[in-house]
Design an enzyme around this catalytic site. Structure first.
Site: not given
Ligand code: OAD
Length: 269
Positions: A106, A126, A171
């Site tokens: 993502q 993404h 374009c």
């Molecule tokens: P989030 O910011 O929602 O979540 C980050 C996750 O990483 C959380 O569950 C934290 O607990 C975990 N975390 C933080 N530090 C960590 C570490 N050092 N090791 C392991 N885990 C850790 O990010 P995503 O789930 O990636 O999409 O968000 C998903 C999508 O939400 C993004 O790609 C974005 C947004 O909508 C789009 O822009 C389409």
């Protein structure tokens, strides 16, 4: 961890894909703020926005240069970051497993690519912050941001010279960041929808890491893999919905991706 390693080893004895599904937590230790962490806010003028308000097509139509400015600033943050031990472990795993391996990410930061994960087996669902595409979708093609687009700092506006570069090479209309926004849908041509579903449906092992389980396609990947009988492992510093699913399968590890991935991969290859 011992139980998880044993579960992964028995999954690897089966045919089927070995998939790492990564989210912002995997890049956290490279210094890139997570999406929903407290540094994710975004200021335009005197107002602070949550990414969900401004990472939208609707916002881009209303204030395209403010939206571009935020992405060009995030690109600066990504450029200054380096891949961490989690990205590197996934490259080692890819080399060991070969064609059966895939990273579905993502993250738009390009750190899997920069660490050395091959494009052919790395699927940024993404988008990619280094790429742009036609804002009018004249073709689904993506292009690298032109040389000359500067690394903007936080709050810095997009000047006229840069605006002139951010145009569709085909374009001549306005270009947009190649990212999936909250009011948009997944597709195969830009966001590997069918590929991700196909891989998940044929998975033997799925390791989910650093994601808060808030988006649609990762849910489909986890659900399809579970239905296919894959062993599912979750790596995250916090509880999250994928951890609950993994707990009924391979297991959930509460630890940082940059520590857990190298240990897991070393035990498995
Ligand atoms: P989030 O910011 O929602 O979540 C980050 C996750 O990483 C959380 O569950 C934290 O607990 C975990 N975390 C933080 N530090 C960590 C570490 N050092 N090791 C392991 N885990 C850790 O990010 P995503 O789930 O990636 O999409 O968000 C998903 C999508 O939400 C993004 O790609 C974005 C947004 O909508 C789009 O822009 C389409």
């Amino acid at each position: 961890m011992e139980r998880i390693i044993a579960a992964c080893k028995s999954a690897l004895a089966n045919d089927g894909y070995v998939i790492a599904l990564t989210g912002a937590g995997v890049s956290a230790e490279s210094g890139i703020p997570t999406f929903r962490g407290k540094e994710g806010y975004w200021t335009v003028g005197s107002r602070e926005y949550h990414p969900q308000e401004l990472a939208t097509h609707a916002a881009f139509q209303q204030m395209p240069w403010d939206v571009w400015a935020w992405y060009l600033y995030r690109r600066t943050v990504c450029r200054r970051a380096e891949p961490n031990a989690a990205h590197e472990a996934l490259v080692r795993w890819d080399r060991a497993v070969g064609d059966r391996f895939a990273v579905i990410t993502q993250n738009v930061d390009g750190l899997h690519r920069r660490a050395g994960s091959p494009d052919a087996r790395t699927f940024p669902i993404h988008g990619d912050i280094e790429l742009m595409r036609c804002a009018n979708d004249c073709v689904p093609d993506r292009w690298p941001l032109p040389e000359g687009v500067p690394l903007l700092e936080k709050g810095q506006a997009v000047d006229e010279a840069t605006r002139a570069l951010l145009v569709c090479p085909r374009c001549g209309g306005m270009a947009r960041p190649h990212v999936l926004w909250f009011d948009e849908s997944y597709d195969e041509a830009r966001f590997f929808l069918d590929t991700s579903r196909r891989l998940a449906s044929g998975a033997a092992l799925l390791v989910v890491a650093g994601t808060s389980a808030q988006t649609n396609l990762p849910w489909q990947v986890v659900t399809l893999a579970a239905r296919a009988g894959a062993t599912i492992v979750d790596i995250n510093v916090e509880e999250n919905p994928f951890g609950e699913i993994a707990a009924q399968s391979g297991g959930a590890v509460r630890g940082s991706a940059a520590q857990v991935f190298p240990a897991l991969v070393s035990a498995l290859i």
